[in-house]
Design an enzyme around this catalytic site. Structure first.
Site, PDB file in Angstrom:
ATOM      1  N   LYS A  23       0.771  -1.166  -0.031  1.00 20.18           N
ATOM      2  CA  LYS A  23      -0.093  -0.196  -0.042  1.00 20.18           C
ATOM      3  C   LYS A  23       0.875   1.348   0.132  1.00 20.18           C
ATOM      4  O   LYS A  23       2.170   1.262   0.398  1.00 20.18           O
ATOM      5  CB  LYS A  23      -0.728   0.128   1.357  1.00 20.18           C
ATOM      6  CG  LYS A  23      -2.222   0.891   1.166  1.00 20.18           C
ATOM      7  CD  LYS A  23      -3.296   0.150   0.577  1.00 20.18           C
ATOM      8  CE  LYS A  23      -4.313   1.143   0.179  1.00 20.18           C
ATOM      9  NZ  LYS A  23      -5.625   0.292  -0.349  1.00 20.18           N
ATOM     10  N   ASP A  67      -6.994   4.290  -4.574  1.00 20.33           N
ATOM     11  CA  ASP A  67      -7.892   4.185  -3.182  1.00 20.33           C
ATOM     12  C   ASP A  67      -8.324   5.527  -3.000  1.00 20.33           C
ATOM     13  O   ASP A  67      -8.575   6.194  -4.002  1.00 20.33           O
ATOM     14  CB  ASP A  67      -6.654   3.705  -2.289  1.00 20.33           C
ATOM     15  CG  ASP A  67      -7.458   3.707  -0.902  1.00 20.33           C
ATOM     16  OD1 ASP A  67      -7.717   2.282  -0.717  1.00 20.33           O
ATOM     17  OD2 ASP A  67      -7.263   4.215   0.122  1.00 20.33           O
TER      18      ASP A  67
END
Ligand code: NDP
Length: 445
Positions: free
Chosen positions: A126, A166
């Site tokens: 991430k 995201d």
């Protein structure tokens, strides 16, 4: 054993005192997998859990750019490469002022288990930045993305690490990031997912997280001989996940009565329809407006600075951000007769809220299972890129449905309890087991 787990968690908190969201994510997984470790000492001996909580690599860098007024701006950029035991690192980029290393570690940690559940060969990662795209011009967003990629490009690649979107990173940002990577490397590769359809993106990627969430909810409802058709649904958020969760819920015959953003929520007992959803998409994705504008336009009730969990519903789909459902919110939902919660956002329920849902044995689909549709279609985008092919929307949608069903089956296999499926345990144990086996096979690295 309880003491050993407490010591393990205390050690983690002492090493990373400020990373509270990371502690929360690890605590939830540790509680689920500890009894499983007890039955399988090989994982304890190899210290798999101790290894899995430490990122394989963290990259932290400065991003400097010049805004529209000629002023120098400085942001922090990150990439957490958490685990590559079953495939290249894979996970989104978040651009939001609240981004910290601890937040990205929690997201990367969750991503490891989620990606393992998808049945596809993807490790977990991430990244992101504390850059806030809100209020910026398109040009400013482009300048930021280009400067962010100047550094990130050294650390990613189609067989190394494949980021996606995201919060704050949608089609526009992926386009600017991809353009810069291509220029720097002089290569057209599948280094990012969520790309545009006419430049080698996958059909249904935009829809995948929301659609997948509804496919998972349908599977959960079916275990009780029920269905989402005719149910009242409360949704938080109004971004990518919320929009397509709402769309699929409507197609399946449910009534979506709320939408929200970080300022407040809108409610109407008659629910959303196709015209209102089209307006919402334009408002949020093109005009970048607020949910209060939506409420005003359609005469929905607007609740400033509030979350929608007090509204009566059968199904709740949190699709905004982490810890948006606290213990009290969960209590309200249960008291009002909510029978199913499907997490579209990552870790939207606090530990207290999760306890409340499990304690009342309502259907509770945790994020790493319920929202895995997005990364699943990202995995399918990687496959299509490797083949230099593009599959039809029907093909991708069918594969997405099959994957969500397979994830549900794994949760049932490892989470079946007396008269109740604990999807939290099921998802954590199934994901852990797959990664742990790969780590054992690959030795102490
Ligand atoms: P978007 O940026 O498209 O939308 C985010 C939505 O959540 C917006 O409505 C935003 O409101 C709201 N929001 C963001 N931060 C907060 C906050 N601190 N408090 C209240 N509301 C907030 O993001 P996505 O829809 O892509 O992501 C939503 C969630 O889903 C995240 O948890 C993400 O990690 C998760 N997720 C996303 C996937 C994807 O494919 N996109 C895949 C799997 C999970 P505002 O406009 O006011 O900021």
């Amino acid at each position: 054993m309880a003491n050993e787990m407490a010591d393990f968690l205390a050690g983690l908190r002492a090493r990373y005192p400020a990373e509270t969201e990371f502690h929360q994510a690890v605590t939830e997984v540790a509680k689920s997998v500890w009894p499983f470790l007890e039955k399988n000492p090989k994982y304890r001996k190899a210290k798999i859990l101790e290894r899995i909580v430490e990122p394989e690599r963290v990259v932290l860098f400065r991003v400097t750019w010049v805004d529209r007024n000629g002023e120098v701006q400085i942001n922090r950029g990150y990439r957490v490469q958490m685990n590559s035991a079953i495939g290249p690192y894979k996970g989104g980029l978040r651009f939001h002022p609240s981004v910290t290393l601890g937040m990205l570690k929690f997201l990367a940690f969750e991503q490891v288990f989620k990606n393992a559940l998808t049945t596809l060969p993807m490790g977990g990662g991430k990244g992101g930045s504390d850059f806030d795209p809100k209020g910026k011009t398109d040009e400013e967003v482009m300048w930021f993305c280009q400067n962010f990629m100047m550094e990130l490009a050294r650390h990613i690649g189609p067989d190394t690490d494949v980021p996606a979107g995201d919060i704050g990173v949608g089609g526009r940002e992926i386009g600017y990031l991809f353009g810069q990577y291509k220029k720097l490397r002089n290569e057209f590769t599948g280094v990012l997912t969520g790309k545009g359809i006419n430049w080698s993106g996958s059909r249904i990627r935009e829809e995948a997280t929301g659609y997948g969430l509804l496919y998972f909810v349908e599977e959960m409802m079916r275990t009780r001989g029920n269905s989402i058709t005719g149910k009242t649904v409360v949704i938080s958020g109004s971004g990518n996940v919320a929009q397509f969760a709402a769309e699929k819920a409507m197609v399946l015959g449910a009534k979506v009565v709320t939408l929200s953003d970080s300022d407040g929520f809108a409610y109407d007992v008659r629910g959303l329809d196709a015209e209102k959803l089209a307006f919402l998409k334009d408002l949020k994705n093109v005009r970048r407006g607020r949910i209060r504008d939506f409420a005003k336009h359609f005469h929905w009730q607007y609740f400033d600075k509030q979350r929608p969990w007090g509204m009566k519903c059968d199904v709740a789909l949190p699709c905004a951000t982490q810890n948006e459902i606290g213990g009290r919110d969960a209590e309200k939902l249960v008291r009002n007769g909510c029978m199913c919660v499907g997490e579209g956002a990552n870790m939207p329920s606090s530990l207290e809220a999760v306890e409340m849902f499990l304690g009342h044995k309502i259907l509770f689909g945790p994020a790493k299972a319920a929202n895995a549709g997005g990364v699943s279609v990202s995995g399918l985008e990687m496959s299509q890129n490797s083949q230099r092919m593009q599959w039809s929307a029907e093909e991708v949608d069918k594969r997405l449905r099959d994957i969500m069903r397979a994830i549900h089956n794994q949760c049932v296999r490892y989470g079946q309890r007396e008269g109740f499926i604990n999807y939290v345990d099921g998802a954590n144990i199934a994901g852990f087991r797959k990664v742990a086996e790969a780590m054992l096979d690959q030795g102490v690295v």
